[in-house]
Motif scaffolding. Sequence first.
Motif, short mmCIF file in Angstrom:
data_model
loop_
_atom_site.label_atom_id
_atom_site.label_comp_id
_atom_site.label_asym_id
_atom_site.label_seq_id
_atom_site.Cartn_x
_atom_site.Cartn_y
_atom_site.Cartn_z
N ARG A 109 132.95 76.50 87.27
CA ARG A 109 132.12 75.92 86.22
C ARG A 109 130.71 75.72 86.75
O ARG A 109 130.52 75.38 87.91
N CYS A 110 129.74 75.92 85.89
CA CYS A 110 128.34 75.77 86.27
C CYS A 110 127.72 74.64 85.46
O CYS A 110 127.83 74.62 84.23
N PHE A 111 127.10 73.70 86.15
CA PHE A 111 126.45 72.57 85.50
C PHE A 111 124.97 72.58 85.85
O PHE A 111 124.59 72.88 86.97
N LEU A 112 124.17 72.27 84.87
CA LEU A 112 122.72 72.18 85.06
C LEU A 112 122.36 70.71 84.90
O LEU A 112 122.68 70.09 83.89
N GLU A 113 121.70 70.15 85.90
CA GLU A 113 121.39 68.73 85.92
C GLU A 113 119.89 68.53 86.06
O GLU A 113 119.22 69.27 86.78
N GLY A 114 119.36 67.53 85.36
CA GLY A 114 117.94 67.24 85.44
C GLY A 114 117.64 65.85 84.92
O GLY A 114 118.54 65.14 84.46
N PRO A 115 116.40 65.43 85.01
CA PRO A 115 116.03 64.09 84.55
C PRO A 115 116.22 63.94 83.04
O PRO A 115 116.13 64.92 82.29
N ALA A 116 116.50 62.73 82.59
CA ALA A 116 116.79 62.47 81.18
C ALA A 116 115.66 62.87 80.24
O ALA A 116 115.93 63.41 79.16
N PRO A 117 114.38 62.65 80.58
CA PRO A 117 113.33 63.08 79.64
C PRO A 117 113.30 64.59 79.40
O PRO A 117 112.74 65.04 78.41
N SER A 118 113.88 65.37 80.27
CA SER A 118 113.87 66.82 80.11
C SER A 118 115.16 67.35 79.50
O SER A 118 115.46 68.53 79.62
N ALA A 119 115.93 66.50 78.83
CA ALA A 119 117.21 66.92 78.25
C ALA A 119 117.04 68.06 77.25
O ALA A 119 117.88 68.96 77.20
N ALA A 120 115.96 68.05 76.49
CA ALA A 120 115.75 69.12 75.51
C ALA A 120 115.51 70.46 76.20
O ALA A 120 115.98 71.49 75.73
N VAL A 121 114.79 70.45 77.31
CA VAL A 121 114.54 71.70 78.03
C VAL A 121 115.83 72.20 78.67
O VAL A 121 116.11 73.40 78.67
N LEU A 122 116.64 71.29 79.19
CA LEU A 122 117.91 71.68 79.82
C LEU A 122 118.89 72.25 78.79
O LEU A 122 119.68 73.13 79.11
N ALA A 123 118.85 71.74 77.56
CA ALA A 123 119.81 72.16 76.54
C ALA A 123 119.40 73.47 75.86
O ALA A 123 120.19 74.02 75.10
N MET A 124 118.21 73.97 76.15
CA MET A 124 117.78 75.24 75.54
C MET A 124 118.58 76.39 76.15
O MET A 124 118.70 76.48 77.37
N PRO A 125 119.13 77.28 75.32
CA PRO A 125 119.85 78.41 75.89
C PRO A 125 118.89 79.37 76.56
O PRO A 125 117.86 79.73 76.00
N GLY A 126 119.22 79.77 77.76
CA GLY A 126 118.35 80.67 78.50
C GLY A 126 118.75 82.13 78.38
O GLY A 126 117.93 83.02 78.59
N PHE A 127 120.00 82.38 78.05
CA PHE A 127 120.51 83.74 77.93
C PHE A 127 121.14 83.93 76.56
O PHE A 127 121.59 82.97 75.93
N ALA A 128 121.22 85.18 76.12
CA ALA A 128 121.79 85.47 74.81
C ALA A 128 123.28 85.19 74.76
O ALA A 128 123.81 84.76 73.75
N GLU A 129 123.99 85.42 75.85
CA GLU A 129 125.44 85.29 75.85
C GLU A 129 125.93 84.08 76.64
O GLU A 129 126.97 84.13 77.28
N VAL A 130 125.17 83.00 76.59
CA VAL A 130 125.53 81.77 77.32
C VAL A 130 125.45 80.60 76.36
O VAL A 130 124.48 80.44 75.63
N GLU A 131 126.48 79.79 76.37
CA GLU A 131 126.51 78.58 75.56
C GLU A 131 126.19 77.39 76.46
O GLU A 131 126.71 77.28 77.57
N VAL A 132 125.36 76.50 75.98
CA VAL A 132 125.00 75.29 76.72
C VAL A 132 125.69 74.13 76.04
O VAL A 132 125.45 73.86 74.87
N ARG A 133 126.56 73.44 76.76
CA ARG A 133 127.33 72.31 76.21
C ARG A 133 126.95 71.03 76.92
O ARG A 133 126.67 71.04 78.11
#
Length: 155
Positions: free
Chosen positions: A110-134
């Motif tokens: 499993r792959c997790f992306l972690e970052g500061p709370a104010p950047s939650a919107a940037v972290l939740a943006m999908p970066g690839f066409a075939e990747v789901e961000v949960r």
Amino acid sequence: MNFADLPATAEVLADVGAWASIAVPYLTAVSPVALAVWLWWAVRRAHLVRAALADRVTVEVVPTSTFDPSEGEVGRWARQLGRVHYSTPGVPARGSAARLRYSAEDGKMRCFLEGPAPSAAVLAMPGFAEVEVRGHRARKDIQPVCFPAPREGAR
């Protein structure tokens, strides 16, 4: 300019010595103030980093079975992750960095992306066409809201 036009070494040393004898008392008075300002800045910076590291958001990145990114997609996603730092103004780079965390649970990676709370919107943006961000699993420290039962006769 030739060598003859340069001032003599003795004259330069005498000028530097005269300037130093005038400046030393002022530099001695300013150095404790500069040290105090530097100490205050270092403590403030450490506090900002600690606060940013204490309040972080985690999202899970889940690719499809046919996920095969191109070089351009990888570069675009890397630039997107580079924006995480800019979405947290005033926080030093140590506290505003995005982190990729990998774990293996029940034989699945499993792959997790972690970052500061104010950047939650940037972290939740999908970066690839075939990747789901949960959003990551429910946090255990969040308690559900419970309303007390209304008393009889109360409206």
